[in-house]
Design an enzyme around this catalytic site. Structure first.
Site, PDB file in Angstrom:
ATOM      1  N   ASP A  71       0.823  -1.347   0.005  1.00 56.55           N
ATOM      2  CA  ASP A  71       0.082  -0.128   0.066  1.00 56.55           C
ATOM      3  C   ASP A  71       0.819   1.388   0.050  1.00 56.55           C
ATOM      4  O   ASP A  71       2.043   1.246   0.296  1.00 56.55           O
ATOM      5  CB  ASP A  71      -1.046  -0.031   1.069  1.00 56.55           C
ATOM      6  CG  ASP A  71      -0.101   0.217   2.322  1.00 56.55           C
ATOM      7  OD1 ASP A  71       0.758  -1.041   2.632  1.00 56.55           O
ATOM      8  OD2 ASP A  71      -0.447   0.833   3.375  1.00 56.55           O
ATOM      9  N   GLU A 133      -0.058  -1.094   5.671  1.00 58.13           N
ATOM     10  CA  GLU A 133       1.089  -0.878   6.622  1.00 58.13           C
ATOM     11  C   GLU A 133       0.748   0.806   6.960  1.00 58.13           C
ATOM     12  O   GLU A 133       0.999   1.155   8.075  1.00 58.13           O
ATOM     13  CB  GLU A 133       2.429  -1.144   6.037  1.00 58.13           C
ATOM     14  CG  GLU A 133       3.510  -0.601   6.877  1.00 58.13           C
ATOM     15  CD  GLU A 133       3.990   0.409   7.023  1.00 58.13           C
ATOM     16  OE1 GLU A 133       4.978   0.614   7.892  1.00 58.13           O
ATOM     17  OE2 GLU A 133       3.765   1.509   6.203  1.00 58.13           O
TER      18      GLU A 133
END
Length: 374
Positions: A71, A133
């Site tokens: 991400d 994350e």
């Protein structure tokens, strides 16, 4: 494919934190499968996001894990001079969201696949790529319980956050929370008939300010900057108009803790102060939003010495930002940070990585593969 070709593919997928990530998972899986890696897709409880774990070599022999997150933060900030989700080259710079943080590391790992698979490995190299994350390490906790079934206990985990390809042995832990206080609205001319949620919030947050000041006295660890644990209020929202008693106020706060200190415990005094407001008629809601532990790896550990050999540089003692490395360490596995790019370029317009940084990281991973053939 070259490392730049792979990075171009990865950047083109807008895998923004908190959104479905099937597109980038499928793209990475295809590259790994084509190289002959064994790939496992591990869906998270959200239902639209997954972690990915892949293995090259004998899975049930202790080896090494290359860890990264798929991400990226949103790219809506002003200042971009091109499409954030289209890789753009200018001289040695490659611009795009996630180039440094941290699709560059993933691209380097995937570009190293031909070298890793050119000859059988005596020890495996695993790739663990996670989701969300950037929302406080939300995806990794749903991957870690699967590790015993996927591989032998690893010899070490290399978390490829941007570090200038210099290993880092420690970072602070973090806990974040959202505090919402509900009061009672009314006309500002009659404060006696309402419950002012902003005023109540100020009482709770004065405790946060006092706790932040207290932390500066210690405990201290000189490897960090600053050397103490920290606490701050990051956002506050409430009220409708100046002549309306605000019936709701929400604040978000975080604590960052040096190794050996529980970051959640640093928030506890603020939570206690807030919950006492219920005695005055307020409704108090406290929600933990993210948490991850600190990382602390001894300088003489085999993993630190290995990274010194692979990079040619002595590992740095510590940084103050956080990563998934501390989560791996809680499972009993040594972990260290080492990746291409610079954290100072992350989360800002025109994020970039240097071509030379990508190639150097790819070479480091290939050298690790050569060691695993011994």
């Amino acid at each position: 494919m070259t490392v730049i070709d792979i990075l171009e593919r990865l950047v083109a997928v807008p895998s923004v934190v908190g959104t479905p990530n099937h597109a980038i998972v499928d793209g990475i899986r295809a590259i790994l499968a084509e190289a002959g890696a064994r790939v496992h897709i591990l869906p998270g409880p959200e239902g639209d996001r997954s972690n990915l774990f892949a293995t090259i070599g004998p899975a049930m022999v202790p080896g090494y894990v290359l860890s990264g997150h798929m991400d990226v933060v949103p790219a809506g900030e002003a200042g971009w001079t091109g499409d954030p989700f289209r890789l753009r080259a200018e001289d040695d710079r490659l611009y795009g969201r996630g180039t440094s943080d941290m699709k560059g590391f993933i691209a380097a790992a995937l570009a190293a696949l031909p070298a890793l698979t050119a000859a059988p490995l005596a020890r495996p190299i695993h790739m663990a790529f996670t989701y969300d994350e950037e929302a406080g390490c939300q995806g990794a906790p749903h991957l870690l319980p699967h590790l015993p079934a996927l591989c032998a206990p690893p010899l070490g985990v290399i978390v490829g956050e941007p570090s200038g390809l210099r290993a880092i042995r420690a970072h602070k832990g973090k806990a974040a929370a959202r505090l919402t206080i509900q009061g009672r609205a009314g006309h500002s001319s009659r404060p006696d008939q309402g419950l002012n949620a902003i005023h109540a919030m100020s009482l709770a947050l004065s405790g946060a300010v006092a706790e932040a000041e207290r932390l500066t006295a210690g405990p201290l660890d000189a490897v960090f900057e600053p050397p103490c644990s920290t606490l701050q209020v990051g956002t506050i929202r409430g009220g409708q108009a100046v002549n309306v008693i605000p019936d709701s106020c929400t604040a978000e706060l975080e604590a960052r803790a040096i190794a050996g200190v529980d970051p959640a415990a640093l928030l506890a005094p603020v939570r206690r102060a807030a919950e006492r407001l219920s005695e005055q008629g307020f409704t108090v809601e406290w929600t933990g939003t993210s948490a991850y532990p600190a990382l602390s790896l001894p300088a003489a550990s085999p993993l630190a010495l290995l990274l010194e050999e692979l990079t040619g540089q002595t590992p740095l003692a510590a940084v103050s930002y956080g990563t998934e490395a501390g989560l791996y360490q809680t499972t009993g596995v040594d972990a260290i940070i080492c990746g291409p790019g610079d954290i100072a370029r992350a989360h800002r317009p025109d994020e970039y990585i240097l071509t030379g940084e990508l190639l150097a990281c790819q070479s480091m991973i290939e050298r690790l593969g050569a060691r695993c053939r011994l």
